[in-house]
Enzyme design. Sequence first.
Site, mmCIF file in Angstrom:
data_model
loop_
_atom_site.group_PDB
_atom_site.id
_atom_site.type_symbol
_atom_site.label_atom_id
_atom_site.label_comp_id
_atom_site.label_asym_id
_atom_site.label_seq_id
_atom_site.Cartn_x
_atom_site.Cartn_y
_atom_site.Cartn_z
ATOM 1 N N GLY A 69 0.780 -1.139 -0.125
ATOM 2 C CA GLY A 69 -0.052 -0.070 -0.011
ATOM 3 C C GLY A 69 0.484 1.710 0.170
ATOM 4 C CB SER A 194 -2.283 -1.814 2.242
ATOM 5 O OG SER A 194 -1.427 -2.243 2.215
ATOM 6 C CB ALA A 195 -3.822 -6.765 0.304
ATOM 7 C CG HIS A 196 -0.898 -5.645 5.749
ATOM 8 N ND1 HIS A 196 -0.835 -4.421 4.820
ATOM 9 C CD2 HIS A 196 -0.750 -4.396 6.635
ATOM 10 C CE1 HIS A 196 -0.406 -3.565 5.012
ATOM 11 N NE2 HIS A 196 -0.616 -3.508 6.295
ATOM 12 C CB CYS A 320 4.577 7.097 26.658
ATOM 13 S SG CYS A 320 3.905 8.354 26.999
#
Length: 459
Positions: A69, A194-196, A320
């Site tokens: 992506g 993006s595929a994931h 943090c």
Amino acid sequence: MPYFDSASAAPLHPVARQALQASLDEGWADPARLYREGRRARLLLDAAREAAAEAVGCRADELVFTPSGTHAVHTGVAGALAGRRRVGGHLVLSAVEHSSVLHAAAAHAAAGGTVTEVAVDRLGAVTAAGYRAALGASTALACLQTANHEVGTVQPVAEVAEVCAEAGVPLLVDAAQSLGWGPVEGGWSVLAASAHKWGGPPGVGLLAVRKGVRFAPRHPADERESGRSPGFANLPAIVAAAASLRAVRAEAEAEAARLRVLVDRIRRRVVRLVPDVEVVGDADRRLPHLVTFSCLYVDGESLLHELDRAGFSVSSGSSCTSSTLTPSHVLRAMGVLSEGNVRVSLPPGTTAEEVNAFLEVLPGAVAGVRERLGAGGEAPAAPEADSLELDALGLRCPQPVIELARAVGRVPVGGTVTVVSDDEVARLDVPAWCAMRGHAYLGEAARPAGTAYTVRRLH
């Protein structure tokens, strides 16, 4: 162990796993070749492109597959800017875009281009009017995410697309977080995803460029993927990505309704169960599976470790948890509390029992971190002086705010406390503390070392 970080990477969808295993046997050959194995691979690639294009809402010959992506975003931004270089070198984007868009913008600026960021409100949303004001005669491209990756706020893409169309400026949309939930509304020009993010395998991106949009790839010429994504494609992963996108879209409406109920439960109950919490992002115009909240007096990294030990995987935009010790650019742009930030993004299949278990664990985890940091809120004390100044130089979040909370009782109502801090996070978290605790933030002033933040006690 419940996994609540699907906004980073969704678990592999069962359909993706099946398609990947099947295409490893059938899709290993070069789809550009004319022999039998090549033709078979080409059929798989064409079918995957048709399926992905249908889900995106574009023509198959407008869509190419990329190695990620991020690669799709970088290629899309650079190609669209290069295609319109005669118009000018001005790029417009929102202040809360994904880092891949910001990095592409930074590269453009380093090469001599100009960049304008459109501000967002406290919920993380832009306005079409903001984009209208930013566009100019030299604007080559505008970018807008469909939904924010940290707080889930859905952007008014259709309205912004209308404004861009009136100005003759193409709009690139980053649809990574939303494409699995439905098509992108409006007249966008370029789309990246993006595929994931939807349960496909990692290493596959989508880039769609509408016909008629001027586009000039910036890499050396290549005959594959219409010249827009060079190199040999990972065909098994592409097939799995397209198959899983079709599958999740078929399930999206029902799953979105179910997860929205669970997220609403978290949004309601976290403020009741944990003192001094701010839930951020739009409560209504948002992704169905994502909620973000920030906890006063909490070290975000310690809180994530506590939740991990309790069996829950979540993420954070808190400074943090960052090696740079600066807050998330999204939280900074929104002007909301950043310390102790937790992002919960539920994958498909999350159960009510898992969410209830998380809500049972969370109060103890927050209380434990606060106790170790010595945070007890505003300590009762007899007033000592009309004004106090605290040296918090060298202290990192959330210690400057903890010191402020301890000291506010040492001045009378109407008195002031000034915190001198060299932690960039204080610029966000001191005003946020004032809003949450009912005190007045009077502003900041530069000091030779750090910045002074002044607060007036109101009760």
